[in-house]
Design an enzyme around this catalytic site. Structure first.
Site, PDB file in Angstrom:
ATOM      1  N   ARG A 100      25.494  46.956  96.126  1.00  0.00           N
ATOM      2  CA  ARG A 100      24.695  46.096  95.253  1.00  0.00           C
ATOM      3  C   ARG A 100      23.499  45.574  96.038  1.00  0.00           C
ATOM      4  O   ARG A 100      23.647  45.184  97.200  1.00  0.00           O
ATOM      5  CB  ARG A 100      25.555  44.930  94.747  1.00  0.00           C
ATOM      6  CG  ARG A 100      24.904  44.147  93.648  1.00  0.00           C
ATOM      7  CD  ARG A 100      25.745  42.958  93.224  1.00  0.00           C
ATOM      8  NE  ARG A 100      25.435  41.784  94.018  1.00  0.00           N
ATOM      9  CZ  ARG A 100      25.689  40.525  93.641  1.00  0.00           C
ATOM     10  NH1 ARG A 100      26.282  40.292  92.474  1.00  0.00           N
ATOM     11  NH2 ARG A 100      25.391  39.505  94.407  1.00  0.00           N
TER      12      ARG A 100
ATOM     13  N   TYR B 199      19.938  33.766  93.726  1.00  0.00           N
ATOM     14  CA  TYR B 199      21.330  34.156  93.597  1.00  0.00           C
ATOM     15  C   TYR B 199      21.602  35.479  94.333  1.00  0.00           C
ATOM     16  O   TYR B 199      20.842  36.433  94.193  1.00  0.00           O
ATOM     17  CB  TYR B 199      21.708  34.327  92.112  1.00  0.00           C
ATOM     18  CG  TYR B 199      22.947  35.153  91.979  1.00  0.00           C
ATOM     19  CD1 TYR B 199      24.193  34.590  92.249  1.00  0.00           C
ATOM     20  CD2 TYR B 199      22.881  36.509  91.687  1.00  0.00           C
ATOM     21  CE1 TYR B 199      25.333  35.345  92.205  1.00  0.00           C
ATOM     22  CE2 TYR B 199      24.028  37.283  91.641  1.00  0.00           C
ATOM     23  CZ  TYR B 199      25.245  36.694  91.904  1.00  0.00           C
ATOM     24  OH  TYR B 199      26.369  37.453  91.884  1.00  0.00           O
TER      25      TYR B 199
ATOM     26  N   ASP C  94      22.532  42.980  89.972  1.00  0.00           N
ATOM     27  CA  ASP C  94      23.078  41.949  89.086  1.00  0.00           C
ATOM     28  C   ASP C  94      21.946  41.011  88.667  1.00  0.00           C
ATOM     29  O   ASP C  94      21.333  40.354  89.517  1.00  0.00           O
ATOM     30  CB  ASP C  94      24.163  41.168  89.856  1.00  0.00           C
ATOM     31  CG  ASP C  94      24.964  40.239  88.965  1.00  0.00           C
ATOM     32  OD1 ASP C  94      24.574  40.044  87.798  1.00  0.00           O
ATOM     33  OD2 ASP C  94      25.999  39.718  89.444  1.00  0.00           O
TER      34      ASP C  94
ATOM     35  N   HIS D  15      22.474  38.535  86.578  1.00  0.00           N
ATOM     36  CA  HIS D  15      23.165  37.251  86.440  1.00  0.00           C
ATOM     37  C   HIS D  15      22.764  36.454  85.210  1.00  0.00           C
ATOM     38  O   HIS D  15      22.478  35.250  85.282  1.00  0.00           O
ATOM     39  CB  HIS D  15      22.999  36.421  87.718  1.00  0.00           C
ATOM     40  CG  HIS D  15      24.293  35.858  88.177  1.00  0.00           C
ATOM     41  ND1 HIS D  15      24.598  34.532  88.144  1.00  0.00           N
ATOM     42  CD2 HIS D  15      25.399  36.475  88.650  1.00  0.00           C
ATOM     43  CE1 HIS D  15      25.819  34.341  88.586  1.00  0.00           C
ATOM     44  NE2 HIS D  15      26.336  35.515  88.886  1.00  0.00           N
TER      45      HIS D  15
ATOM     46  N   GLU E 179      23.679  44.892  85.911  1.00  0.00           N
ATOM     47  CA  GLU E 179      24.773  44.007  85.474  1.00  0.00           C
ATOM     48  C   GLU E 179      24.267  42.720  84.839  1.00  0.00           C
ATOM     49  O   GLU E 179      23.279  42.139  85.308  1.00  0.00           O
ATOM     50  CB  GLU E 179      25.606  43.675  86.723  1.00  0.00           C
ATOM     51  CG  GLU E 179      26.721  42.695  86.477  1.00  0.00           C
ATOM     52  CD  GLU E 179      27.392  42.299  87.786  1.00  0.00           C
ATOM     53  OE1 GLU E 179      27.197  42.990  88.819  1.00  0.00           O
ATOM     54  OE2 GLU E 179      28.094  41.288  87.785  1.00  0.00           O
TER      55      GLU E 179
ATOM     56  N   GLU F  35      32.007  39.767  83.401  1.00  0.00           N
ATOM     57  CA  GLU F  35      32.763  38.983  84.388  1.00  0.00           C
ATOM     58  C   GLU F  35      33.134  37.615  83.835  1.00  0.00           C
ATOM     59  O   GLU F  35      34.059  36.986  84.336  1.00  0.00           O
ATOM     60  CB  GLU F  35      32.012  38.870  85.724  1.00  0.00           C
ATOM     61  CG  GLU F  35      30.744  38.062  85.678  1.00  0.00           C
ATOM     62  CD  GLU F  35      30.008  38.033  87.015  1.00  0.00           C
ATOM     63  OE1 GLU F  35      29.840  39.089  87.627  1.00  0.00           O
ATOM     64  OE2 GLU F  35      29.609  36.936  87.436  1.00  0.00           O
TER      65      GLU F  35
ATOM     66  N   ARG G 152      33.431  44.512  83.132  1.00  0.00           N
ATOM     67  CA  ARG G 152      33.464  43.751  84.376  1.00  0.00           C
ATOM     68  C   ARG G 152      34.648  42.784  84.486  1.00  0.00           C
ATOM     69  O   ARG G 152      34.820  42.135  85.520  1.00  0.00           O
ATOM     70  CB  ARG G 152      32.165  42.941  84.507  1.00  0.00           C
ATOM     71  CG  ARG G 152      30.949  43.770  84.752  1.00  0.00           C
ATOM     72  CD  ARG G 152      30.859  44.212  86.197  1.00  0.00           C
ATOM     73  NE  ARG G 152      30.532  43.124  87.096  1.00  0.00           N
ATOM     74  CZ  ARG G 152      31.070  42.937  88.289  1.00  0.00           C
ATOM     75  NH1 ARG G 152      31.991  43.764  88.746  1.00  0.00           N
ATOM     76  NH2 ARG G 152      30.692  41.931  89.055  1.00  0.00           N
TER      77      ARG G 152
ATOM     78  N   GLU H 149      34.320  46.116  92.508  1.00  0.00           N
ATOM     79  CA  GLU H 149      33.502  45.257  93.381  1.00  0.00           C
ATOM     80  C   GLU H 149      34.372  44.787  94.555  1.00  0.00           C
ATOM     81  O   GLU H 149      35.525  44.402  94.370  1.00  0.00           O
ATOM     82  CB  GLU H 149      33.002  44.042  92.598  1.00  0.00           C
ATOM     83  CG  GLU H 149      32.099  43.126  93.409  1.00  0.00           C
ATOM     84  CD  GLU H 149      31.610  41.930  92.596  1.00  0.00           C
ATOM     85  OE1 GLU H 149      32.172  41.653  91.522  1.00  0.00           O
ATOM     86  OE2 GLU H 149      30.666  41.264  93.057  1.00  0.00           O
TER      87      GLU H 149
ATOM     88  N   TRP I 136      22.883  30.330  85.042  1.00  0.00           N
ATOM     89  CA  TRP I 136      23.236  30.696  86.405  1.00  0.00           C
ATOM     90  C   TRP I 136      24.226  31.822  86.357  1.00  0.00           C
ATOM     91  O   TRP I 136      24.288  32.833  86.660  1.00  0.00           O
ATOM     92  CB  TRP I 136      23.878  29.547  87.194  1.00  0.00           C
ATOM     93  CG  TRP I 136      23.844  29.894  88.650  1.00  0.00           C
ATOM     94  CD1 TRP I 136      22.797  29.724  89.500  1.00  0.00           C
ATOM     95  CD2 TRP I 136      24.884  30.516  89.425  1.00  0.00           C
ATOM     96  NE1 TRP I 136      23.114  30.202  90.728  1.00  0.00           N
ATOM     97  CE2 TRP I 136      24.390  30.701  90.713  1.00  0.00           C
ATOM     98  CE3 TRP I 136      26.179  30.945  89.138  1.00  0.00           C
ATOM     99  CZ2 TRP I 136      25.129  31.293  91.742  1.00  0.00           C
ATOM    100  CZ3 TRP I 136      26.927  31.534  90.134  1.00  0.00           C
ATOM    101  CH2 TRP I 136      26.402  31.701  91.439  1.00  0.00           C
TER     102      TRP I 136
HETATM  103  O1  KDG Z   1      32.291  32.597  90.389  1.00  0.00           O
HETATM  104  C1  KDG Z   1      31.144  33.272  90.001  1.00  0.00           C
HETATM  105  C2  KDG Z   1      30.841  34.392  90.960  1.00  0.00           C
HETATM  106  O2  KDG Z   1      31.989  35.113  91.218  1.00  0.00           O
HETATM  107  C3  KDG Z   1      29.786  35.286  90.419  1.00  0.00           C
HETATM  108  O3  KDG Z   1      28.594  34.590  90.344  1.00  0.00           O
HETATM  109  C4  KDG Z   1      29.640  36.512  91.288  1.00  0.00           C
HETATM  110  O4  KDG Z   1      28.130  37.542  89.734  1.00  0.00           O
HETATM  111  C5  KDG Z   1      28.972  37.655  90.598  1.00  0.00           C
HETATM  112  C6  KDG Z   1      29.390  39.004  90.989  1.00  0.00           C
HETATM  113  O5  KDG Z   1      28.931  39.944  90.351  1.00  0.00           O
HETATM  114  O6  KDG Z   1      30.192  39.117  91.896  1.00  0.00           O
HETATM  115 MG    MG Z   2      27.962  39.414  88.608  1.00  0.00          MG
END
Ligand code: KDG
Ligand code: MG
Length: 412
Positions: free
Chosen positions: A147, A159, A220, A222, A246, A272, A293, A349, A412
């Site tokens: 990544r 991030y 990612d 996010h 992602e 996720e 995810r 991951e 976030w």
């Molecule tokens: O707890 C949140 C994190 O695990 C997250 O922000 C991590 O986006 C993330 C990832 O893809 O691992």
């Molecule tokens: Mg993520």
């Protein structure tokens, strides 16, 4: 075989984890992960106050019945706290069943479909030279999928960017952007989508130029983009042949993915923060995503993620389970066992846990050839050290909060 005890253990060897330990009347012990980053004690209370009393005296082998009892019986369904608690129970019961059978868990889930589960690591850098160091370190360690996250000119911190991402496996500073931030209040970061969209394609161009076409690259976003911004990013990254892009948009609005999908052939991964098969109902049936995810830890456990993946298989959608350091080594072990067995496994991951975390949890899965493979021990292959866990008490910690240049709170 009846459940005699269930203990909730909150420990913080570098960051906070919630573990459920179930003991049967003939002394078999199983472990499950129920860690919910930044809201750990809510799951611990859900388990201790509401779930543990229901477990005592139940048949430890009745995994599906217990899952349905906890899910349907509560009336209040889904949600990250509920589904992390159910995940902890489900995973611990699978661990017990496999130990009683004397088999590594993946054998009970259908046996091995592959030699190992391909994983991706996290490379990052404040700028391109730092990013290159981090990519190189990952390649030297044997990662074949990576990544890529970088700093954005004009933004202080972004991030997914570590201060020393080239640090070696298990070093606490390697993922210091995703830490247990041990302060009274969440850290605040800033964000500028236009600056980000201008910068990211040039980073992938540089990485492909330096490291060639073979390595699988992921990114990612996010949840920070609007549908049309996400479509633009997907299109602009097409020349760099990403494995996936992602979480381009906030996960709640599933219609957004239709827009993105219609504009780009860059593969999409999401989920996720999803916690049940229902969150995927339309996304999978309408083939708006390529990878699921959801991790076992946040989506109701092995039984439940298996349901999602069987549904996904009908539409050629593959797994890409979340595996950050806030999923404990127990959650990761469960993911690797399920990943071994699933026909539609895609990638896992793998943010390597710190040395301190691994000492407490004692995972036995092994990283080799760019992938993870479970050990042949019966069960999940976890040697949890309770005495050591007790030396690391809970410390309140939050994920950061993100703001736009004018101060508006952003995703976030
Ligand atoms: O707890 C949140 C994190 O695990 C997250 O922000 C991590 O986006 C993330 C990832 O893809 O691992
Ligand atoms: Mg993520």
């Amino acid at each position: 075989m009846l459940i005699e005890r269930a203990d909730v253990i909150v420990t913080s060897p570098g960051r906070n984890f919630v573990t459920l330990k179930i003991t049967t009347d003939d002394g078999v012990v199983g472990y499950g992960d129920g860690t919910l980053n930044g809201r750990e004690l809510a799951v611990a209370s859900y388990l201790t106050d509401h779930v543990v009393p229901l477990l005592i005296g139940r048949d430890a082998h009745a995994i599906e019945d217990t899952w349905q009892y906890l899910y349907r019986g509560a009336y209040w369904r889904r949600g990250p706290v509920t589904m992390a608690a159910i995940a902890a129970v489900d995973t611990a019961l699978w661990d017990i069943k496999a130990k009683v059978a004397g088999l590594p868990l993946y054998q009970l889930l259908g046996g091995a479909s592959r030699e190992r589960c391909l994983v991706y690591g996290h490379a990052s850098g404040k700028d391109v030279p730092e990013l290159f160091d981090s990519v190189r370190a990952h390649l030297e360690e044997g990662f074949r999928a990576i990544r890529i996250q970088t700093g954005v000119p004009g933004l202080d911190s972004v991030y997914g960017v570590a201060s020393s991402a080239a640090a070696s496996i298990g070093d606490d500073t390697r993922y210091d952007y995703e830490p247990a931030r041990r302060s009274a209040l969440p850290a605040e970061e800033s964000w500028d989508t236009r600056a980000y969209l201008r910068h990211v394609p040039s980073v992938f161009e540089a990485v492909r130029g330096e490291f060639g076409e073979d390595v699988a690259l992921l990114h990612d976003a996010h949840h920070r983009l609007t549908p049309i911004q996400a479509a633009k990013l997907g299109k602009s990254l097409e020349p760099y042949d990403l494995f996936w892009l992602e979480d381009v948009t906030p996960a709640e609005n599933q219609e957004a993915l239709r827009w993105v999908r219609h504009h780009t052939t860059t593969p999409l991964a999401i989920g996720e923060v999803f916690n049940s098969v229902w969150d995927y109902q339309h996304l999978i049936r309408e083939q708006l995503i390529d990878y699921v995810r959801s991790p076992i830890t946040h989506a109701g456990g092995i039984s439940s993620v298996r349901r999602i993946m069987d549904y996904a298989a009908m539409y050629q959608v593959k797994s890409g389970m979340h595996g950050p350091t806030d999923v404990s080594p127990i959650g990761l072990a469960a993911a690797v066992h399920l990943g071994m067995a699933l026909h539609n496994f895609g990638i896992q991951e793998y943010m390597v846990h710190s040395e301190r975390t691994r000492e407490v949890f004692g995972p036995t899965h092994e990283f080799a050839g760019g992938g993870l493979r479970p050990s042949e021990e019966p069960g999940l292959g976890i040697h949890f050290d309770e005495a050591l866990a007790a030396e690391h008490p809970y410390e309140r910690a939050y994920l950061p909060v993100n703001r736009l240049p004018d101060g508006t709170v952003h995703d976030w």
